[in-house]
Motif scaffolding. Sequence first.
Motif: not given
Length: 284
Positions: A1-13, A225-230
Amino acid sequence: MPSKSSLNLSKTTRSNLMKAKSIEREYFFALKALFQQFNDDAIQVLKEGRALSSDSRALEISPYDLNYIAEGLIVLENTKILRYIPKIINEYIPQAYGKGSTFADSWLLKAGVSMTVGPEGIWDQKVVTLLRTKNLTNLKGITEEMNKGIVQSLSKGIIDGEGFPELAQRISEKVESIGITRAEVLARTEVQEAANLAAKTRYEQAGIEYAQWLTAKDDRVSEQDRPRDGIVFELAKGIDEGFLDGQGYRKNTDKPATIPPSHPRCRCAIIPKSEEQVRDMGLI
């Protein structure tokens, strides 16, 4: 399965993706001030609505003229709230739209796309005008529902023989539970809608065909929305019609969405994905 791109975003962002929280707050406070003034004036109308008729039979029925009060509330709705709302909308909705444009431009650069269309293009102006109209219509609906609730509550209180303090409290309760509470929901949701529509408009102007859904990724994210992330999807179709296969996402038929906000107080956002990025993710 193709993987979602990794986004290193802080909790604040993540918690303030559009950086529009301050606009949400200021928009709400401006609306709240109108409703608070309305509350004070409505209580004054209640005082004035005490029956002054010399007809003792009328006094036996009620010491208050409910028709006078209802008419007075309509006057207050127009003179104390609706009169000032367009100015407030005109101040904060364009600000929110600007935040969305700035957000979009920064992510377009990360996707290797440079924008040449200014943020005040003709299409942007049309979208902002539609947003202003929508906000005004929704706020009119809130004030009408609030007044209706006040009159119904006062009618019950008067029938039950309540005195002035209890009736005044009934007014304040409806102003808070309908007017102020719904104004807060509207301010937070409509600011996010303006920002996300601005982002979508910028992506379309730049020729972007794909977008990726981002959530705040905390325990306040909604179940839908939880499963929509990424998840990456075709921008023109929206996430529940245009999501790309191979990401483990199933279309939400109960609460479908196109772009954020997908529900009141939604904090999600969308970022652009170039065709090259989507291909590198193994999705096309």
